[in-house]
Design an enzyme around this catalytic site. Sequence first.
Site, PDB file in Angstrom:
ATOM      1  CG  HIS A  42      55.966 -67.606  41.950  1.00  0.00           C
ATOM      2  ND1 HIS A  42      56.614 -67.515  40.749  1.00  0.00           N
ATOM      3  CD2 HIS A  42      55.480 -68.871  41.995  1.00  0.00           C
ATOM      4  CE1 HIS A  42      56.547 -68.672  40.110  1.00  0.00           C
ATOM      5  NE2 HIS A  42      55.851 -69.520  40.852  1.00  0.00           N
ATOM      6  CB  THR A  90      51.930 -67.162  39.334  1.00  0.00           C
ATOM      7  OG1 THR A  90      52.244 -65.874  39.863  1.00  0.00           O
ATOM      8  CG2 THR A  90      52.417 -68.245  40.282  1.00  0.00           C
ATOM      9  CD  GLU A  91      54.085 -72.457  39.192  1.00  0.00           C
ATOM     10  OE1 GLU A  91      54.335 -73.332  38.348  1.00  0.00           O
ATOM     11  OE2 GLU A  91      54.868 -72.144  40.103  1.00  0.00           O
ATOM     12  CG  LEU A  92      53.786 -70.448  31.792  1.00  0.00           C
ATOM     13  CD1 LEU A  92      54.088 -71.319  30.566  1.00  0.00           C
ATOM     14  CD2 LEU A  92      54.166 -69.001  31.488  1.00  0.00           C
ATOM     15  CD1 TRP A  97      53.873 -74.202  34.965  1.00  0.00           C
ATOM     16  CD2 TRP A  97      55.397 -73.640  33.422  1.00  0.00           C
ATOM     17  NE1 TRP A  97      54.975 -73.701  35.615  1.00  0.00           N
ATOM     18  CE2 TRP A  97      55.935 -73.343  34.705  1.00  0.00           C
ATOM     19  CE3 TRP A  97      56.180 -73.374  32.297  1.00  0.00           C
ATOM     20  CZ2 TRP A  97      57.201 -72.787  34.876  1.00  0.00           C
ATOM     21  CZ3 TRP A  97      57.449 -72.827  32.480  1.00  0.00           C
ATOM     22  CH2 TRP A  97      57.943 -72.532  33.757  1.00  0.00           C
TER      23      TRP A  97
END
Lengths: 438, 393
Positions: free
Chosen positions: B109, B145-147, B299
């Site tokens: 991540h 990761t986290e878009l 995001w």
Amino acid sequence: MKVLMYGWEFPPHISGGLGVACYGLTKALSSHNHHISFVLPRLKQVESNGSHVNLIDVGQFPVYTSNLSPREFVVRQIEKISKSIDVHTIASPLSPYLTEEQYQEELRRLASQDAAQIPAAFRSTSHDISLSGEYGPNLMSEVVRYASVAGSIAMRVEHDVIHVHDWLTMLAGVEAKRISGKPLVIHAHALEFDRSGEHVNQAVYDIERYGFHQADAIIAVSHMTRNMIINRYGVSPDKVHVVHNAVAKDSYAGKNGHQKGTKEKVVLFLGRITFQKGPDYFVEAAAKVIARNENVRFVMAGSGDMAPKMIERIAELRLGRKFHFTGFLKGAEVEEMYKDSDLYVMPSVSEPFGISPLEAMRYDVPVIISKTSGVSEILDSALKVDFWDTDELADKILAVLEHEPLRQELVDRGSMELKKIQWENAADHIGHIYERIA
Amino acid sequence: MVNLCFYFQVHQPNRLKKYSYFQIGRDHFYEDDDKNGAIMNKVAQKCYLPTNRLMLRLIDRFQGAFRISYSISGVCIDQMRKFNRETLDTFKALADTGCVEFIDETYNHSLSFLFSQDEFRRQVELHSELIQQEFGQKPTTFRNTELIYNNDVALAVEKMGYKTILAEGADHVLDWRSPNFLYQPQTCNKLKLLLKNYKLSDDIAFRFSNKAWDSYPLTAEKFAHWVHAINGSGETINLFMDYETFGEHQWEDSGIFNFMEHLPEWILKNPDFRFATPAEVSASLSPVAKLNVPNYISWADVERDLSAWRGNHLQDDALDAVYALEERVIATGNEDLIRTWRSLQTSDHFYYMCTKWFADGDVHKYFNPYNSPYDAYINYQNVLADFETTLNR
């Protein structure tokens, strides 16, 4: 002689050099057959260290009442001495180094605690000061509360002389003197000009000035401080005496085979991270040193209002891998920190005395100190710099790290010199001052 | 036919223990096992286990018509193995239904794409192997990761053989366009791009239990009505959210489980709608246009950019420091060292150092085990200093 002493710190509850100094001083005084009653705003944190003195907790004392209550008296005095003080009468936590902002933060922290966990010293035992269980809106209120109780203590505790430490206890000293009629000694460890540069808090200055003028004798921790008291507070030179701070007899500890965790050389700053202590000069010098010698780590131990700014600056310089922050250290951690260190730096902008380099020397740590410090008046085996000259500071740091004979010389001569800087000598001197006024 | 495409993010970071300066050179274990285990077990009880069981029931009830997808970070799967096998077993049961797609991401991540494409590829490969091993699927869809996304991410991911990628349907990228269609990244010829419908996604993920919201309370019927209203002006409605929405961010007493229980039947009342996984959407639709995303989007927060992790000097210094070690760490060939170094790359470590106090600061604080970003930075740098001393031995 029986001494009634008012202070704010005592080991193990210490937030700075004041507590260390009070401990060393009272210990030496008691060995000179003085009997000391030491008044503190919060005794709860005090454990066994104070066996040589009679420790008194302000919170345990009811406020004495008469026609003119002590509170009214103190308030009236304050109104006379300063227009800058807004008097509130609610108990609050206080330490000598808090700024108004930090104080507000501390209040929020305390307010969020369960009321039952609040130390007794913060709760009132008196009927004179109205307490709602809430905390006061400004720092001055505790000064007034402390001063209000001071007279009550002075009535009950036998004494020949009153001895107070720094501005927060000055009103208490004046009030004690009013009640008992005994002579007042003010011990000046730091002045408002040291803490705040030229941007002084007028209220604090007013209290200091008032206290100095009411005192029968003033003890300054250095010639630098004495000059400031004479020149900036208009005090007669006759009653201002210089007694340098010191360390306890046989306090040399050495490294004692201590193993460091890191193999790089460690350069230490230990103190409050505030304007007065010059942490920003330490950071800038560190950057210059690391640019020339990678085999080094810097440690900033302590807390204070400039800590966030220092951390951000280190990140901006991309030095986080080489520069560490420990936060506030206590007792055994302080000792371990000194033992872990190869060099101690005190770059203070204004340091009335500065006891920490002597502490460092106890552990065979060579020291670099600011010329604007009281300790530089008595210490020869130290490198001395102008705090603002970070090139010079970086050069001297590198010199100690890279030239073993220089380091060895500073350590060897330092441990010799330390033997001569003893509280016993200071206590001797203070005893003479007591005798002169009592 | 309009697709309703659910993707749930499942992630827990390996939080670091309080690591003081004095531990440097003396203590080489950095993670807070007690806290990590306690949080994994708590979230498992409140979210993972009940929600997985609900999904299994729904899949069973609708006999293949209810389909969903997950991205589970490698660190999170490691934690399930270590602290809560039951959770992992229920995810395996979901995989066995054939109605669930598993999506690839970086194992740790991490923000590795921003610093090292080599390291990024290695972490994605590790994740892919893990998913195949645990769930018996070889992922063809990727989410960073986290878009975190831009044209370069798309190009790299296409080269790695993925068919589909997920991204935020950020306003400043879409402009007048709708997120409810399939797109193709500007730089790609094969890879398909699915964009999050953040409005409908956040209605569930953020607003569901907000009593001040004018659509409160949200019912399955009402939500299905909004979804159905898109009929004719969209081909895929992509609902992307943290899995912890169920039971953890929105508590059970908010009615979130009841909402999910009834959503499929309300959606499927309109025969023009079906549930589909990202791979299925991608295979069944053609891109309506190419989408040019030169700058990074994500995001996170209101900015939908990188500022949650790269917004201040603390974060930049810590990130530079950990990635500066890449060559030396890889060169050791030491599995333990490499694994530890990777665990220090998890994006959460840098998220904790964020100093954006307003608006999203609340969210940051909620997820932050530290009292302040300064504490997070100091603790991380102490750990990294020890790791570097280990590396030098």
